[in-house]
Design an enzyme around this catalytic site. Structure first.
Site, PDB file in Angstrom:
ATOM      1  N   GLY A   1       1.051  -1.164  -0.948  1.00 18.55           N
ATOM      2  CA  GLY A   1      -0.022  -0.467  -0.393  1.00 18.55           C
ATOM      3  C   GLY A   1       0.775   1.042  -0.271  1.00 18.55           C
TER       4      GLY A   1
ATOM      5  N   PRO B   1       2.815   4.969   0.958  1.00 19.24           N
ATOM      6  CG  PRO B   1       4.399   5.958   0.176  1.00 19.24           C
ATOM      7  CD  PRO B   1       3.164   5.349   0.074  1.00 19.24           C
ATOM      8  N   GLY B   2       3.765   5.302   4.631  1.00 17.06           N
ATOM      9  CA  GLY B   2       1.944   6.226   5.844  1.00 17.06           C
ATOM     10  C   GLY B   2       1.087   5.477   6.112  1.00 17.06           C
ATOM     11  CB  THR B   3      -1.320   3.119   4.541  1.00 17.08           C
ATOM     12  OG1 THR B   3       0.317   2.134   3.442  1.00 17.08           O
ATOM     13  CG2 THR B   3      -1.365   4.336   3.351  1.00 17.08           C
ATOM     14  N   GLY B   4       1.001   2.576   7.716  1.00 19.37           N
ATOM     15  CA  GLY B   4       0.863   1.402   8.759  1.00 19.37           C
ATOM     16  C   GLY B   4       1.113   0.293   8.483  1.00 19.37           C
TER      17      GLY B   4
ATOM     18  CB  THR C   1       6.248   0.116   9.564  1.00 15.06           C
ATOM     19  OG1 THR C   1       6.698  -0.085   8.566  1.00 15.06           O
ATOM     20  CG2 THR C   1       7.639  -0.183  10.922  1.00 15.06           C
TER      21      THR C   1
ATOM     22  CG  HIS D   1      -2.669  34.351 -10.127  1.00 13.16           C
ATOM     23  ND1 HIS D   1      -2.035  34.198 -11.800  1.00 13.16           N
ATOM     24  CD2 HIS D   1      -2.656  32.969  -9.857  1.00 13.16           C
ATOM     25  CE1 HIS D   1      -1.339  33.385 -11.974  1.00 13.16           C
ATOM     26  NE2 HIS D   1      -2.227  32.208 -11.051  1.00 13.16           N
ATOM     27  CD  GLU D   2      -3.331  32.957  -5.412  1.00  9.27           C
ATOM     28  OE1 GLU D   2      -4.685  31.965  -5.802  1.00  9.27           O
ATOM     29  OE2 GLU D   2      -2.267  33.073  -5.785  1.00  9.27           O
TER      30      GLU D   2
HETATM   31  P1  ATP Z   1       6.384   3.605   4.121  1.00  6.82           P
HETATM   32  O1  ATP Z   1       6.198   2.741   3.489  1.00  6.82           O
HETATM   33  O2  ATP Z   1       6.317   5.012   4.204  1.00  6.82           O
HETATM   34  O3  ATP Z   1       7.230   2.733   5.000  1.00  6.82           O
HETATM   35  P2  ATP Z   1       4.069   2.570   6.298  1.00  6.82           P
HETATM   36  O4  ATP Z   1       3.074   2.193   5.804  1.00  6.82           O
HETATM   37  O5  ATP Z   1       5.746   1.634   6.972  1.00  6.82           O
HETATM   38  O6  ATP Z   1       5.711   3.457   5.342  1.00  6.82           O
HETATM   39  P3  ATP Z   1       3.939   3.520   9.092  1.00  6.82           P
HETATM   40  O7  ATP Z   1       5.871   3.678   9.172  1.00  6.82           O
HETATM   41  O8  ATP Z   1       3.466   1.908   9.906  1.00  6.82           O
HETATM   42  O9  ATP Z   1       3.763   2.895   7.478  1.00  6.82           O
HETATM   43  O10 ATP Z   1       2.897   4.094  10.400  1.00  6.82           O
HETATM   44  C1  ATP Z   1       3.893   5.847  10.601  1.00  6.82           C
HETATM   45  C2  ATP Z   1       2.693   5.739  12.026  1.00  6.82           C
HETATM   46  O11 ATP Z   1       2.393   7.046  11.057  1.00  6.82           O
HETATM   47  C3  ATP Z   1       2.909   5.033  12.201  1.00  6.82           C
HETATM   48  O12 ATP Z   1       3.862   4.800  13.654  1.00  6.82           O
HETATM   49  C4  ATP Z   1       1.488   5.760  13.373  1.00  6.82           C
HETATM   50  O13 ATP Z   1       1.517   6.367  14.334  1.00  6.82           O
HETATM   51  C5  ATP Z   1       0.590   6.364  11.657  1.00  6.82           C
HETATM   52  N1  ATP Z   1      -0.286   5.523  10.912  1.00  6.82           N
HETATM   53  C6  ATP Z   1      -0.084   5.115  10.147  1.00  6.82           C
HETATM   54  N2  ATP Z   1      -1.500   4.365   9.564  1.00  6.82           N
HETATM   55  C7  ATP Z   1      -2.013   4.462  10.918  1.00  6.82           C
HETATM   56  C8  ATP Z   1      -3.258   4.360  11.228  1.00  6.82           C
HETATM   57  N3  ATP Z   1      -4.479   3.251  10.648  1.00  6.82           N
HETATM   58  N4  ATP Z   1      -3.689   3.508  12.581  1.00  6.82           N
HETATM   59  C9  ATP Z   1      -2.909   4.575  13.518  1.00  6.82           C
HETATM   60  N5  ATP Z   1      -2.009   5.165  13.361  1.00  6.82           N
HETATM   61  C10 ATP Z   1      -1.670   5.095  11.638  1.00  6.82           C
END
Ligand code: ATP
Length: 489
Positions: free
Chosen positions: A117, A119-122, A124, A334-335
């Site tokens: 998924g 980046p940053g979707t949790g 890890t 512009h804005e």
């Molecule tokens: P990457 O692909 O960049 O490695 P990732 O998918 O591994 O990213 P994480 O590193 O697990 O993302 O997420 C970073 C932080 O975002 C987590 O430590 C958490 O605090 C927050 N986070 C992400 N998804 C959730 C979620 N579903 N619920 C709560 N917190 C979340």
């Protein structure tokens, strides 16, 4: 060494028991002695047995500690709005905890799980939570750690990682960005080092028994580039998707992080405003609000969230850099052009804020819209295209073609991307065919841009009065929200 310690403890315990007995005899006499004697004798036995038992417990605890996730390990409760993924991982955690029960039913823990998924979707966090819930060790590595210059080094690192994992009684091995080492072979791109590293991983994945002691989790943003051998049954064959959170999931994630931060308010409108944010983005938004709150020595309130949202998207306003004179009028025109075209052509994305104050993210001025979650249509894409081109159109109307500025450069880039998506990716432009990914007919794309620019220009010409009044108000106030904009036109 430990044997000597054990004997010392037993001897100490026995000596303490005998000492107690002596004290009792001396103090109590014959009648009372028997009762106390008994309990003292029991004390000796219990202490002796207790020492051996505590020794055993200590040993067991040490063994468990070696295999257990560290203190403060993540839990499934740390993950919000991803119920399906958590449910799947919960079953895997259960299987890691009690593989025998699964074995009795003829089931075994898969060797590999692929989390994929954006980046940053949790991903890890979910992997860490699985180890935390199962109470097993967690080893983390990054795919790029294995990409090395010298042939054999990456493969050696893979072997070392698995060796370390096997030293634990039970272990979850997490390889983030697994695509860095698991990219599909072929196409002449591969080199000997990359191939050896991938082969080492394939060999390790097949080389351990599926006895519920080791689970390998790979994470990637690009599952489509992985080598087929890596995702074949018996390796990373279990796939779990973690997509960008939808409205309900965003609300849950925001509430989760707000309650962890001890906020004084709920998520309010934020779930609606944060379409396209990842869980990590939402967390950093709450953190930004917490920083603002801490600056005022208070807990997060609604206005901190609103400010944090604007700052995350647009940067902090640099009020001291507000343009003056002719430059201020130009930015305001512009804005105002962007804002009017958004209101007219893109009603599904209401304007949140128009600003002529430069921001710390480098914008001279901007119009923020509430993102829409609906699938883009031809109408909405054309609306976005006209809105993007309307800044330049407003400048042309108010200052003439000769006085157009370079201020629309980034708008034109955005317009170009929109027109490519409209005509090529989504095949939504009549007469240009349905074949996606074909070579673009640049002349046809230019014609669409010209046509839509003319539409924006025509609309602003009709609304000249509103354009003038809105730009004047914007120049005066610096920033205007939707009610203020509507009142000014
Ligand atoms: P990457 O692909 O960049 O490695 P990732 O998918 O591994 O990213 P994480 O590193 O697990 O993302 O997420 C970073 C932080 O975002 C987590 O430590 C958490 O605090 C927050 N986070 C992400 N998804 C959730 C979620 N579903 N619920 C709560 N917190 C979340």
């Amino acid at each position: 060494m430990s044997a000597i310690r054990r004997y010392m403890k037993v001897i100490c315990a026995a000596a303490m028991g005998l000492a107690l007995l002596a004290v009792c005899f001396a103090a109590g006499g014959q009648e009372t002695a028997s009762g106390v004697q008994l309990s003292s004798l029991m004390g000796v036995g219990a202490l002796t047995a207790g020492c051996v038992a505590s020794e055993r417990r200590e040993k067991k605890a040490k063994e468990l500690q070696a295999a257990r996730a560290p203190e403060g390990a993540a839990r499934f409760a740390d993950i919000a709005g991803a119920e399906e993924a958590v449910e799947e991982m919960r079953r895997l955690a259960d299987c890691l905890r009690d593989p025998e029960r699964y074995a009795r039913a003829g089931a075994h823990l898969p060797r590999g799980v692929l989390l994929y998924g954006p980046p940053g979707t949790g991903k890890t966090l979910l992997a860490r939570a699985l180890a935390g819930e199962a109470g097993v060790a967690f080893l983390q590595a990054n795919g790029s750690d294995f990409v090395q210059m010298y042939v054999g080094v990456g493969a050696k690192r893979v072997r070392e990682l698995f060796k370390k994992a096997r030293e634990h009684e039970k272990c979850v091995v997490f390889i983030d960005e697994i695509d860095a080492l698991g990219k599909r072979r072929g196409g002449g791109e591969e080199n000997a080092e990359r191939e050896q590293t991938l082969n080492a991983l394939l060999a390790e994945m097949c080389g351990f028994k599926q006895d519920g002691k080791l689970l390998v989790i790979g994470a990637t943003n690009r599952p489509e580039v992985l080598d087929e051998a890596l995702v074949r049954p018996g390796r990373f064959d279990r796939r779990i998707e973690l997509g960008l959170p939808d409205l309900r999931a965003r609300e849950q994630i925001l509430i989760h992080h707000l309650s962890r931060a001890g906020a004084d308010c709920g998520a309010g409108e934020l779930p609606l405003l944060t379409a396209g944010f990842s869980g990590a983005g939402l967390e950093s938004l709450v953190n930004e609000a917490a920083m603002l709150a801490a600056g005022e020595n208070t807990r997060i309130q609604k206005e901190h969230l609103e400010r944090a949202y604007l700052e995350v998207l647009a940067g902090k306003p640099r009020w001291d850099a507000k343009p003056q004179g002719a430059q201020l009028r130009r930015v305001a025109v512009h804005e105002a052009g962007h804002a009017l075209a958004c209101l007219r052509f893109l009603p599904e994305e209401p304007v949140l804020l128009a600003s002529v104050i430069p921001s710390t993210k480098g914008a001279g001025g901007y119009v923020l819209r509430r993102p829409s979650e609906a699938l883009p249509t031809r109408r909405s894409l054309l609306g976005a295209l006209r809105a993007a081109l309307a800044g330049r159109a407003a400048e042309e109307l108010c200052f003439g073609a000769e006085e157009l500025s370079a201020g629309a450069a980034s708008d034109l880039k955005a317009a170009e991307q929109l027109v490519r998506r409209l005509a090529l990716d989504y095949a939504l432009e009549p007469g240009l065919g349905l074949m996606p990914g074909r070579k673009p007919d640049e002349a046809a794309l230019c014609a669409i841009l010209d046509r839509e620019y003319a539409q924006a220009l025509a609309y602003l010409r009709e609304s000249r009065q509103s354009l003038e009044s809105l730009s004047a108000a914007l120049a005066e106030k610096g920033q205007m929200d939707l009610p203020a904009i509507l009142a000014a036109i």
